[in-house]
Design a protein around this motif. Structure first.
Motif, short mmCIF file in Angstrom:
data_model
loop_
_atom_site.label_atom_id
_atom_site.label_comp_id
_atom_site.label_asym_id
_atom_site.label_seq_id
_atom_site.Cartn_x
_atom_site.Cartn_y
_atom_site.Cartn_z
N TYR A 62 0.76 -1.25 0.13
CA TYR A 62 0.20 -0.05 0.03
C TYR A 62 0.58 1.44 0.03
O TYR A 62 0.50 2.23 0.70
CB TYR A 62 -0.84 0.05 1.21
CG TYR A 62 -1.79 -1.21 0.99
CD1 TYR A 62 -3.03 -1.41 0.18
CD2 TYR A 62 -1.66 -2.00 2.18
CE1 TYR A 62 -3.59 -2.42 0.26
CE2 TYR A 62 -2.63 -3.40 2.14
CZ TYR A 62 -3.32 -3.33 1.29
OH TYR A 62 -4.39 -4.59 1.13
N SER A 96 -3.42 -4.79 -7.39
CA SER A 96 -4.21 -3.81 -6.49
C SER A 96 -4.96 -4.60 -5.31
O SER A 96 -4.88 -6.06 -5.56
CB SER A 96 -4.89 -2.91 -7.11
OG SER A 96 -5.49 -1.95 -6.34
N ASP A 130 0.94 2.48 -10.86
CA ASP A 130 1.19 1.80 -9.52
C ASP A 130 1.13 2.61 -8.43
O ASP A 130 0.75 2.06 -7.41
CB ASP A 130 2.81 1.44 -9.32
CG ASP A 130 3.19 0.16 -9.77
OD1 ASP A 130 2.20 -0.71 -10.07
OD2 ASP A 130 4.35 -0.23 -10.03
N ARG A 134 -1.29 0.60 -5.72
CA ARG A 134 -0.93 0.38 -4.72
C ARG A 134 -1.78 0.98 -3.52
O ARG A 134 -1.05 1.56 -2.43
CB ARG A 134 0.56 0.76 -4.28
CG ARG A 134 1.48 0.07 -5.44
CD ARG A 134 1.63 -1.45 -5.12
NE ARG A 134 2.59 -2.25 -5.88
CZ ARG A 134 3.65 -2.52 -5.49
NH1 ARG A 134 4.18 -2.57 -4.17
NH2 ARG A 134 4.57 -3.42 -6.43
#
Length: 209
Positions: A62, A96, A130, A134
Motif C-alpha cells: 500500500y 491492487s 502503480d 498500490r
C-alpha cells in the motif's frame, strides 16, 4: 473542464486526504487479533513473527498512499519536434487490492493520449498506474484516477485508458469463478468525442496481439 472530469478530480483529491495512522505496535496487535479470529494461535512458532511480517508487507503493498502522481508526472518534454499523433503504452502489469474485501485483483492497463503541449517519459505511465494501484481500490476508480492525473498534469487533446483485471474476490470467494476478466474504459477529449478514435485505440490494444 466538464462535469465528468470535475467529479474525477474531487474523487482523486479525496484519496489524498490524510488519516490518522496507528503505530506499528497497534497494527501488529490487529494482525494478532485477526489470527485468533481465524481460529489459530498467534503465539505458535510458525505465527509468532507473522504480525511483523504482515505489517512490513502492507508498507510495500500500500505504498501508493505515500506517493503522489504529481511527483511522477513532474516533467513534461515539450521539445518533441511537432509530434502530435497517438502515444500508447499497453500491457502495463499491476496488482491492487479490492477495497471491499482487501483481496487482490491483478491485470494490465493500456494508456493512450494525444499530446498537446508535450509528452512524458513512457516509464512514467507505468509508475502512475502503480501509484494508484498500490492502494485499496475499485477497478472503476483506478481507471478514472489515472485519467484525472494525466488530464491535470499533461492536458492532452485526449486520453484513453483501458484496464483488464481478474478479481480474487470473485474467484476465491463468493461465486468462486476463476478466469473471469473485468474490463473498464475511460475516455476524454478526441477519444470521447470521436468513435473512430476509440476504435483506433481498441484496435491498437487488441488487434496487434
Amino acid at each position: 473542464m466538464d462535469a465528468v472530469v470535475d467529479a474525477r478530480r474531487e474523487k482523486g483529491a479525496a484519496s489524498f486526504a490524510p488519516v490518522p495512522r496507528p503505530s506499528r505496535e497497534e497494527a501488529e496487535a490487529a494482525v494478532r487479533t485477526l489470527l485468533r479470529w481465524s481460529g489459530d494461535d498467534p503465539e505458535r512458532e510458525g505465527l509468532i513473527d507473522t504480525p511483523k511480517r504482515v505489517v512490513k508487507a502492507y508498507e510495500e503493498l500500500y505504498r501508493g498512499y505515500r506517493e503522489s502522481p504529481a511527483d511522477v508526472l513532474d516533467r513534461v518534454f515539450e521539445e518533441v519536434e511537432g509530434y502530435g499523433s497517438i502515444v500508447l503504452v499497453r500491457d502495463i502489469p499491476f496488482f491492487s487490492h479490492c477495497e471491499h474485501h482487501m483481496v487482490p485483483f491483478v491485470g494490465r492497463a493500456h494508456i493512450a493520449y494525444y499530446p498537446s503541449k508535450g509528452v512524458i517519459g513512457l516509464s512514467k505511465l507505468a509508475r502512475l498506474v502503480d501509484v494508484y494501484a498500490r492502494r485499496l481500490q475499485t477497478q472503476e476508480s483506478l481507471t478514472a484516477q489515472i485519467v484525472t492525473a494525466l488530464e491535470d498534469h499533461l492536458k492532452p487533446r485526449g486520453i484513453a485508458v483501458m484496464i483488464e483485471a481478474e478479481h480474487m474476490c470473485m474467484s476465491m470467494r463468493g461465486v468462486q469463478k476463476s478466469g473471469v476478466s473485468t474490463l473498464t474504459t475511460d475516455f476524454t477529449g478526441v477519444f470521447r468525442d470521436d468513435a473512430a478514435e476509440q476504435a483506433k485505440f481498441m484496435m491498437m490494444v487488441k488487434g496487434l496481439r
